[in-house]
Design a protein around this motif. Structure first.
Motif, mmCIF file in Angstrom:
data_model
loop_
_atom_site.group_PDB
_atom_site.id
_atom_site.type_symbol
_atom_site.label_atom_id
_atom_site.label_comp_id
_atom_site.label_asym_id
_atom_site.label_seq_id
_atom_site.Cartn_x
_atom_site.Cartn_y
_atom_site.Cartn_z
ATOM 1 N N MET A 352 0.858 -1.161 0.000
ATOM 2 C CA MET A 352 0.000 0.000 0.000
ATOM 3 C C MET A 352 0.901 1.220 0.000
ATOM 4 N N THR A 353 0.633 2.150 -0.916
ATOM 5 C CA THR A 353 1.461 3.353 -0.974
ATOM 6 C C THR A 353 0.581 4.560 -0.780
ATOM 7 N N ILE A 354 1.071 5.515 0.009
ATOM 8 C CA ILE A 354 0.352 6.766 0.203
ATOM 9 C C ILE A 354 1.104 7.841 -0.566
ATOM 10 N N TRP A 355 0.401 8.534 -1.444
ATOM 11 C CA TRP A 355 1.011 9.546 -2.310
ATOM 12 C C TRP A 355 0.547 10.925 -1.867
ATOM 13 N N ASP A 356 1.488 11.870 -1.809
ATOM 14 C CA ASP A 356 1.157 13.230 -1.419
ATOM 15 C C ASP A 356 1.153 14.098 -2.668
ATOM 16 N N VAL A 357 0.025 14.701 -2.972
ATOM 17 C CA VAL A 357 -0.113 15.440 -4.224
ATOM 18 C C VAL A 357 0.813 16.649 -4.273
ATOM 19 N N LYS A 358 0.951 17.339 -3.128
ATOM 20 C CA LYS A 358 1.801 18.548 -3.129
ATOM 21 C C LYS A 358 3.245 18.180 -3.418
ATOM 22 N N THR A 359 3.737 17.119 -2.761
ATOM 23 C CA THR A 359 5.137 16.727 -2.977
ATOM 24 C C THR A 359 5.354 16.323 -4.419
ATOM 25 N N LEU A 360 4.387 15.590 -4.984
ATOM 26 C CA LEU A 360 4.530 15.151 -6.372
ATOM 27 C C LEU A 360 4.575 16.351 -7.294
#
Lengths: 370, 171
Positions: A352-360
């Motif tokens: 399971m991966t949690i992605w941060d939109v701001k960092t991306l």
């Protein structure tokens, strides 16, 4: 982004609780396991929900009422409520004769919809007099398994993607539970089971479908590697993009115009929808591969590659993405479909991966999320 | 009893036809799809060797360019009007033959440029013809088709191959 590997088997489906401290997953068997976040990157299993006799294919966790609904290949669905420290199941009779494939709570959490292989959708609501979950069927004109469902914010319209290559929007108005809905861009007359919209033009099973935050748009991905978006209105316009990637399995809106989708290519990607030009364009890969030290190739290795594979390129045998196998589900973690700041992906690698939109957005130049 | 067991007519009944749940594709109007125009394509290819005699004259460069242009025109003509909606196998076979002829007439160095001149839908269509050509290999067709496949794959990616596999209406 943070990656956590729960198990070695695929995660069939997952759902988060309201404050995102607990996640319910199905570890590719008949059970549902609930894990609790224990600070930092650690997850501990706190509950095991065992009632199904077949693989659990769909889980949804109602945030406000804290109930979990699960459905499985044993043609049943259970609604679980937390009593003290134990989750107690209530059977829901779906009256289907094939496996259930997907389940979703409605936004007001007074109904839920189950898509099944019996070519119908069961809309279930709680009847107070009998203290029992009752279900109504939507059959026409669905001609094959319903693979994915999503609710419109007005609690009445339901989008369904199925294996007969079409995406449809139905009305699920039940007069016992709610009042008449006001007109929407998809239509104004909404008796139960009314077909408000049916797509055409795509050629593959519709794996996943998603309404936008306002409900005026619906996006779906299908097995012929296309992403399509339709905007409701007097003349519904469908814009689609034929991508060069492998088929996608999950899609969600993160703003009104941007979508994140992921699938058999093991990394999420951004798509941007322009309503004016009626186009969907590829916005970029959302996975930052780690920059490995550049190993020079010896002449011997180069010749071997040329001999074996007829190409002198460097060895690309390992996957550089975070997920090492297809991603099967995307869910929004923080924010909502009109402004999402974090989303989560689970896949067939058990991770399971949690992605941060701001960092991306900040780390990838040219990535514009409008 | 003996008389009943003699009859084996039931074995010829195709019960799948009578299954009420059988999935039938929607019938789109079968437009007048004749496949690519053979005469047009032929004439464009035939101009290829004729022009070679003209290279005896001075403007060699321009003539070589026009050689490529004729081949390209034939290529584009062959990819027009694909017989997708008809059920007539003869039309489909004819179209496949025409496209294969055009693909073979290209030089290896020109393939990449030809593929780059296509739009997305045409690349998908080209892939469909290539895979159809793989189904019935003839003397040298596979080698040429593989070269085309490599160049078309570079432009269309895995998605174009997936669309060949999932297409309900084949070329």
């Amino acid at each position: 982004m943070s990656y956590y590997n729960f198990l070695l088997e695929p995660i069939s489906c997952h759902a988060w609780n309201k404050d995102r401290t607990q996640i319910a997953i199905c570890p590719n068997n008949h059970e549902v396991h609930i894990y609790k976040k224990e600070g930092g990157d650690k997850w501990r299993k706190i509950h095991e929900l065992k009632e199904h006799n077949g693989q659990v294919t769909g889980i949804d966790w109602a945030s406000e009422s804290n109930r979990i609904v699960t459905c499985g290949t044993d043609r049943n669905a259970y609604v679980w409520t937390l009593k003290g420290n134990v989750w107690r199941p209530t059977l829901v009779l779906l009256r289907i004769n094939r496996a259930a494939r997907c389940v979703k709570w409605s936004p007001k959490e007074n109904k839920f919809a189950v898509g099944s292989g019996s070519r119908l959708i069961s809309i279930c609501y709680f009847e107070q007099e009998n203290d029992w979950w009752v279900c109504k069927h939507i059959k026409k004109p669905i001609r094959s398994t319903v693979l994915s469902l999503d609710w419109h914010p007005n609690n009445v319209l339901l989008a369904a993607g199925s294996c007969d290559f079409k995406c449809r929007i139905f009305s699920t108005y039940i007069k016992e539970v709610e009042e008449k809905p006001s007109p929407t861009p998809w239509g104004s007359k909404m008796p139960f089971g009314e077909l408000m919209f049916e797509s055409s033009g795509t050629d593959g099973w519709v794996h996943s479908i998603c309404f936008s935050g306002s409900g005026g748009r619906v996006a779906w991905v299908s097995h012929d590697s296309t992403v399509a978006v339709a905007t409701g209105g007097k003349n519904t316009v469908i814009s689609s993009l034929r991508s060069e990637t492998l088929p996608l399995l999950g899609i969600t809106f993160i703003t009104e115009n941007s979508l994140v989708a992921a699938g058999h290519d093991c990394y999420p990607m951004l798509y941007v929808y322009d309503e004016g030009k009626s186009t969907v364009t590829f916005g970029g890969k959302l996975d930052i591969p780690k920059q490995n030290a550049q190993r020079g190739m010896t002449a011997r290795e180069r010749f071997q590659n040329l001999d074996k594979k007829a190409s002198s390129e460097t060895d690309k045998a390992t996957l550089e993405s975070v997920h090492k196998n297809s991603i099967s589900q995307i869910s929004i973690l923080e924010g909502d479909k009109s402004k999402c700041s974090k989303f989560c992906t689970t896949g067939m690698d058990g991770g399971m991966t949690i992605w941060d939109v701001k960092t991306l957005a900040s780390s990838m130049k040219d990535l514009k999320i409008i | 009893m003996a008389k009943n067991t003699l009859s084996s007519r039931f074995r010829k009944v195709d019960i799948d036809e009578y299954d009420e749940n059988k999935f039938v594709d929607e019938q789109e109007e079968a437009a007048e799809q004749q496949g690519p125009d053979e005469a047009e394509v032929d004439s464009l290819i035939r101009q290829y060797p004729l022009r070679e005699q003209d290279t005896l004259q001075k403007k060699k460069q321009q003539l070589i360019k026009s050689l490529n242009w004729d081949n390209m025109a034939a290529f584009h003509a062959a990819l027009r009007n694909p017989p997708i909606n008809t059920k007539n196998q003869a039309v489909k076979e004819r179209a496949q033959g025409i496209v294969l002829k055009v693909l073979t007439s290209f030089r290896s160095s020109e393939i990449e440029q030809a593929v780059k001149s296509l739009d997305k839908n045409s690349v998908d269509l080209l892939m469909k013809y290539i895979y159809k050509g793989f189904e019935k290999p003839s003397d040298n067709s596979s080698a040429i088709l593989l070269q085309w496949h490599e160049k078309a794959f570079a432009v269309g990616g895995l998605g174009s191959i997936v669309r060949v596999l999932t297409a309900r209406k084949t070329v």
